[in-house]
Write a protein that holds these residues in place. Structure first.
Motif, PDB file in Angstrom:
ATOM      1  N   PHE A   1      -1.874  -1.387  -5.607  1.00 44.60           N
ATOM      2  CA  PHE A   1      -1.827  -0.999  -5.753  1.00 44.60           C
ATOM      3  C   PHE A   1      -0.285  -0.417  -7.177  1.00 44.60           C
ATOM      4  O   PHE A   1       0.024  -1.202  -7.061  1.00 44.60           O
ATOM      5  CB  PHE A   1      -0.644  -1.198  -4.090  1.00 44.60           C
ATOM      6  CG  PHE A   1      -1.362  -2.470  -3.227  1.00 44.60           C
ATOM      7  CD1 PHE A   1      -2.583  -0.914  -2.380  1.00 44.60           C
ATOM      8  CD2 PHE A   1      -1.774  -2.995  -2.507  1.00 44.60           C
ATOM      9  CE1 PHE A   1      -2.958  -1.380  -1.890  1.00 44.60           C
ATOM     10  CE2 PHE A   1      -3.069  -3.193  -1.547  1.00 44.60           C
ATOM     11  CZ  PHE A   1      -3.159  -2.261  -1.324  1.00 44.60           C
TER      12      PHE A   1
ATOM     13  N   ASN B   1      -8.425   0.489 -10.428  1.00 45.19           N
ATOM     14  CA  ASN B   1      -8.488   0.745  -8.939  1.00 45.19           C
ATOM     15  C   ASN B   1      -8.306  -0.124  -7.610  1.00 45.19           C
ATOM     16  O   ASN B   1      -8.556   0.464  -7.057  1.00 45.19           O
ATOM     17  CB  ASN B   1      -8.943   2.052  -9.218  1.00 45.19           C
ATOM     18  CG  ASN B   1      -7.527   2.410  -7.689  1.00 45.19           C
ATOM     19  OD1 ASN B   1      -6.466   2.557  -7.935  1.00 45.19           O
ATOM     20  ND2 ASN B   1      -8.327   3.769  -7.173  1.00 45.19           N
ATOM     21  N   ILE B   2      -8.275  -1.637  -8.297  1.00 45.51           N
ATOM     22  CA  ILE B   2      -7.456  -2.480  -7.144  1.00 45.51           C
ATOM     23  C   ILE B   2      -6.551  -3.221  -6.878  1.00 45.51           C
ATOM     24  O   ILE B   2      -6.175  -3.445  -5.437  1.00 45.51           O
ATOM     25  CB  ILE B   2      -8.547  -3.568  -6.986  1.00 45.51           C
ATOM     26  CG1 ILE B   2      -8.125  -4.362  -8.677  1.00 45.51           C
ATOM     27  CG2 ILE B   2      -9.843  -2.819  -7.743  1.00 45.51           C
ATOM     28  CD1 ILE B   2      -9.046  -5.659  -8.172  1.00 45.51           C
TER      29      ILE B   2
ATOM     30  N   LYS C   1     -15.700   1.602  -2.034  1.00 48.25           N
ATOM     31  CA  LYS C   1     -14.744   2.376  -2.502  1.00 48.25           C
ATOM     32  C   LYS C   1     -13.690   2.047  -0.759  1.00 48.25           C
ATOM     33  O   LYS C   1     -14.395   3.172  -0.028  1.00 48.25           O
ATOM     34  CB  LYS C   1     -14.460   3.711  -2.177  1.00 48.25           C
ATOM     35  CG  LYS C   1     -13.138   4.843  -3.069  1.00 48.25           C
ATOM     36  CD  LYS C   1     -13.882   5.748  -4.071  1.00 48.25           C
ATOM     37  CE  LYS C   1     -12.565   6.117  -4.344  1.00 48.25           C
ATOM     38  NZ  LYS C   1     -11.455   5.831  -4.366  1.00 48.25           N
TER      39      LYS C   1
ATOM     40  N   SER D   1      -4.208   2.221 -11.645  1.00 44.54           N
ATOM     41  CA  SER D   1      -6.060   2.394 -10.871  1.00 44.54           C
ATOM     42  C   SER D   1      -6.214   1.742 -12.188  1.00 44.54           C
ATOM     43  O   SER D   1      -7.553   1.784 -12.750  1.00 44.54           O
ATOM     44  CB  SER D   1      -5.587   3.863 -11.871  1.00 44.54           C
ATOM     45  OG  SER D   1      -5.182   4.528 -12.562  1.00 44.54           O
TER      46      SER D   1
ATOM     47  N   ASN E   1      -7.728   5.252  -0.280  1.00 43.54           N
ATOM     48  CA  ASN E   1      -7.106   5.327  -2.526  1.00 43.54           C
ATOM     49  C   ASN E   1      -7.440   3.963  -3.195  1.00 43.54           C
ATOM     50  O   ASN E   1      -7.092   3.976  -4.116  1.00 43.54           O
ATOM     51  CB  ASN E   1      -5.696   6.201  -2.347  1.00 43.54           C
ATOM     52  CG  ASN E   1      -5.127   6.902  -1.799  1.00 43.54           C
ATOM     53  OD1 ASN E   1      -6.358   7.735  -1.758  1.00 43.54           O
ATOM     54  ND2 ASN E   1      -4.469   7.602  -1.008  1.00 43.54           N
ATOM     55  N   GLN E   2      -7.970   3.506  -2.940  1.00 41.67           N
ATOM     56  CA  GLN E   2      -8.408   1.861  -3.547  1.00 41.67           C
ATOM     57  C   GLN E   2      -9.661   1.791  -3.691  1.00 41.67           C
ATOM     58  O   GLN E   2     -10.524   1.665  -3.253  1.00 41.67           O
ATOM     59  CB  GLN E   2      -7.391   1.384  -2.920  1.00 41.67           C
ATOM     60  CG  GLN E   2      -6.099   0.986  -2.833  1.00 41.67           C
ATOM     61  CD  GLN E   2      -5.494   0.972  -3.764  1.00 41.67           C
ATOM     62  OE1 GLN E   2      -4.290   1.363  -4.668  1.00 41.67           O
ATOM     63  NE2 GLN E   2      -5.713   0.288  -4.864  1.00 41.67           N
ATOM     64  N   ASN E   3      -9.934   1.363  -4.889  1.00 48.34           N
ATOM     65  CA  ASN E   3     -11.254   0.077  -4.617  1.00 48.34           C
ATOM     66  C   ASN E   3     -10.650  -0.918  -4.264  1.00 48.34           C
ATOM     67  O   ASN E   3     -10.327  -1.442  -4.581  1.00 48.34           O
ATOM     68  CB  ASN E   3     -11.994   0.182  -6.147  1.00 48.34           C
ATOM     69  CG  ASN E   3     -11.873   1.028  -6.538  1.00 48.34           C
ATOM     70  OD1 ASN E   3     -12.614   2.559  -5.823  1.00 48.34           O
ATOM     71  ND2 ASN E   3     -12.350   1.830  -7.688  1.00 48.34           N
ATOM     72  N   VAL E   4     -12.216  -1.790  -3.842  1.00 47.06           N
ATOM     73  CA  VAL E   4     -11.499  -3.001  -2.027  1.00 47.06           C
ATOM     74  C   VAL E   4     -13.012  -4.159  -3.129  1.00 47.06           C
ATOM     75  O   VAL E   4     -14.056  -3.664  -3.078  1.00 47.06           O
ATOM     76  CB  VAL E   4     -11.656  -3.106  -0.616  1.00 47.06           C
ATOM     77  CG1 VAL E   4     -11.243  -4.073  -0.371  1.00 47.06           C
ATOM     78  CG2 VAL E   4      -9.968  -2.126  -0.944  1.00 47.06           C
TER      79      VAL E   4
ATOM     80  N   PRO F   1      -3.880  -8.348  -4.293  1.00 39.36           N
ATOM     81  CA  PRO F   1      -4.591  -8.125  -3.454  1.00 39.36           C
ATOM     82  C   PRO F   1      -5.039  -9.003  -3.256  1.00 39.36           C
ATOM     83  O   PRO F   1      -5.389 -10.369  -4.324  1.00 39.36           O
ATOM     84  CB  PRO F   1      -5.343  -7.165  -4.322  1.00 39.36           C
ATOM     85  CG  PRO F   1      -4.515  -6.685  -4.893  1.00 39.36           C
ATOM     86  CD  PRO F   1      -3.670  -7.202  -5.540  1.00 39.36           C
TER      87      PRO F   1
ATOM     88  N   GLU G   1       0.935  -1.488  -0.220  1.00 41.12           N
ATOM     89  CA  GLU G   1       0.262   0.162   0.012  1.00 41.12           C
ATOM     90  C   GLU G   1       0.614   0.991   0.255  1.00 41.12           C
ATOM     91  O   GLU G   1       0.864   2.460  -0.428  1.00 41.12           O
ATOM     92  CB  GLU G   1      -0.814  -0.215   1.379  1.00 41.12           C
ATOM     93  CG  GLU G   1      -1.977   1.258   1.032  1.00 41.12           C
ATOM     94  CD  GLU G   1      -2.983   1.319   2.405  1.00 41.12           C
ATOM     95  OE1 GLU G   1      -3.578   1.676   2.204  1.00 41.12           O
ATOM     96  OE2 GLU G   1      -3.308  -0.018   3.492  1.00 41.12           O
TER      97      GLU G   1
END
Length: 531
Positions: free
Chosen positions: A388, A385-386, A419, A391, A422-425, A197, A185
């Motif tokens: 690191f 954007n999932i 969201k 994006s 700074n990441q989408n999860v 991830p 991260e």
């Protein structure tokens, strides 16, 4: 309990965090945690050999005292009993706990720790070069030897306060994974070199294990393994997790060492670990048995450059396709390498950028050949954007060798995420939905579609997901009558408000100072002309 361990370990990085970036200090912290794990495991093994198997252990000071008593009484006997079981033996003055004692007495020196690293590296292939990336002479630890000594001493003390063995082996390994994720991260673009991830790992692991859950032994291969986390996840979905054999290759030596530590901390013994530090595309590996695997998983560097030399046209990995991936985009080279190493009964999952789905020229030729042989089983679009460090949206492509059909399941999961920072999860519910639809293999409006080979052929073998899954949502038709009525009403209200404002202005007392302002306001409200 695991959360507490995660937090304790992450807090120990505070000492290094202000001195260097995450891609650098991870080597020090993860290396020291690994050394502490081996050292403390040896103390516990000695205690159990003397006192029998137990679920409860005394303080490390008591374990260390028992170790020293046996060592001083019969050193050779101790080594003979411990080394075969552990696969290594750490001398008393090189145990992590001993370094802590010396630190408390202000007697610790970095040369002592370096000697411990060097000695362990000499004790077998699985440890060779393992600590090469830990530079104890780096000026980032301190501008002189004394400052560097103080920095590492503080880290030693912080780590020695943590009892790794309050938790079982899986928790220790998972805590290590947690740290790797936290470092990713903070590492920016460098994160892609060593971390996938967990959500993506889960999707690929669960799908590639389907139908093979009871297979034992189970062989998994990752030709661009990073920290090894993508391989390790497969254990969660198999009936015999202790019979998994891990085969992996990694070009970056630092990351290769990280993967070795990660597998050992997850309880993988050397007989089930076949890892290589090398260039996956430049020379085929492995070439000895086994060279085909039940599961192949991969998250290679996206659109990397490679030689694409003519010699590869006769390479068994690529020759049947007649074309090579372009020099500027090695995506299909990685895919074909993995596919070559897949068993006839196996399943492969690879993460790649969306361009592989529709780019033409050589990539189009390779894609068409794979589709004609029925190799592409599913295409899963992930959210942007999932990952690191990048994006861009990515896709998971599932491949099989022995399919009787040539249809392709398309899943558009690009809008399913939460969201965070700074990441989408991807949450558990999103992962479960993807895997469930993969298993059912059915059409879901605006989410999934099973495209026949004829349909794909009609699209010139273009696999761009929007061609098959329509996620466009029509806007409701605009009621022009209602809009016009509303505008008339607004205009009437504006006229009324203008009259109110004019009456207020007319009541102002005029003077030389405000006359110009009042005149301009009247002009504005009366549409730009005086009446």
């Amino acid at each position: 309990m695991a959360t507490g361990l995660n937090q304790q370990l992450w807090a120990s990085a505070d000492i290094l965090r202000g001195k260097m970036d995450a891609s650098e200090y991870k080597n020090y912290l993860l290396g020291l945690i690994f050394y502490k794990y081996l050292s403390d495991a040896q103390l516990r093994e000695v205690y159990e050999q003397e006192n029998g198997k137990t679920d409860t252990f005394p303080e490390r000071s008591t374990q260390y005292a028992g170790f020293m008593e046996w060592y001083e009484e019969d050193k050779d006997d101790l080594i003979e009993n411990i080394q075969p079981k552990q696969g290594y033996f750490i001398q008393p003055d090189q145990l992590f706990y001993h370094y802590r004692i010396k630190a408390d007495n202000y007697e610790f020196n970095l040369t002592d720790l370096q000697a411990g690293f060097n000695e362990l590296e000499r004790q077998g292939e699985e440890f060779s070069g393992l600590f090469a990336d830990i530079d104890l002479n780096s000026t980032k630890l301190g501008s002189n030897a004394q400052q560097r000594n103080v920095t590492i001493t503080e880290v030693l003390r912080a780590l020695d306060e943590i009892d790794l063995f309050e938790h079982n082996g899986d928790v220790i390994g998972d805590a290590y994974e947690y740290l790797i994720g936290m470092f990713a991260e903070g590492a920016g673009k460098k994160a892609g070199e060593f971390y996938t991830p967990q959500a993506v790992s889960r999707i690929m692991s669960e799908i590639t294990s389907i139908g093979q859950e009871s297979r034992a032994p189970f062989h998994i291969y990752d030709p661009a393994m990073g920290s090894g986390s993508l391989m390790l996840n497969i254990r969660r979905y198999l009936i015999n997790p202790n019979q998994v054999h891990y085969h992996g290759q990694e070009l970056n030596t630092t990351t290769f060492n990280l993967a070795r530590m990660n597998l050992i901390l997850h309880g993988v013994d050397k007989e089930r670990m076949n890892l290589n530090n090398g260039d996956t595309l430049d020379a085929d590996w492995p070439s000895e048995e086994p060279y085909q695997f039940d599961s192949v998983v991969m998250n290679p560097p996206y659109s990397a450059k490679w030689s694409a030399a003519d010699k590869f046209l006769s390479d068994p990995r690529f020759e049947r396709f007649g074309k090579l991936a372009p020099k500027s985009k090695a995506d299909f080279a990685f895919l074909l390498h993995g596919f070559y190493h897949l068993k006839e009964s196996g399943t492969m999952g690879i993460v790649l950028p969306h361009g592989v789905l529709f780019r033409g020229a050589a990539e189009g030729t390779i894609r068409q050949a794979l589709l004609e042989m029925g190799a592409i089983d599913a295409v899963i679009g992930l959210p942007a954007n999932i990952f690191f460090g990048t994006s861009i949206p990515t896709t998971v492509i599932i491949l099989k060798k022995n399919r009787s059909r040539r249809d392709v399941l398309f899943i558009d999961a690009s809008q399913d995420f939460e969201k965070q920072k700074n990441q989408n999860v991807l949450l558990d519910e999103h992962i479960d939905k993807i895997v469930s639809i993969y298993k059912k293999r059915e059409d879901i409006e605006r989410y999934a579609h099973v495209a026949s080979f004829d349909e794909i052929q009609e699209n010139d073998f273009n696999l761009n997901i929007p061609r098959y899954v329509d996620t466009f949502e029509e806007e409701e038709p605009v009621d022009l009558v209602a809009v016009n009525t509303n505008l008339l009403k607004i205009n009437e209200e504006l006229v009324q408000q203008e009259q109110v404002l004019l009456s207020l202005i007319d009541n102002f007392s005029e003077s030389e100072e405000n006359q110009a302002l009042i005149d301009s306001m009247r002009l504005l409200l009366r549409g730009g002309h005086d009446e």
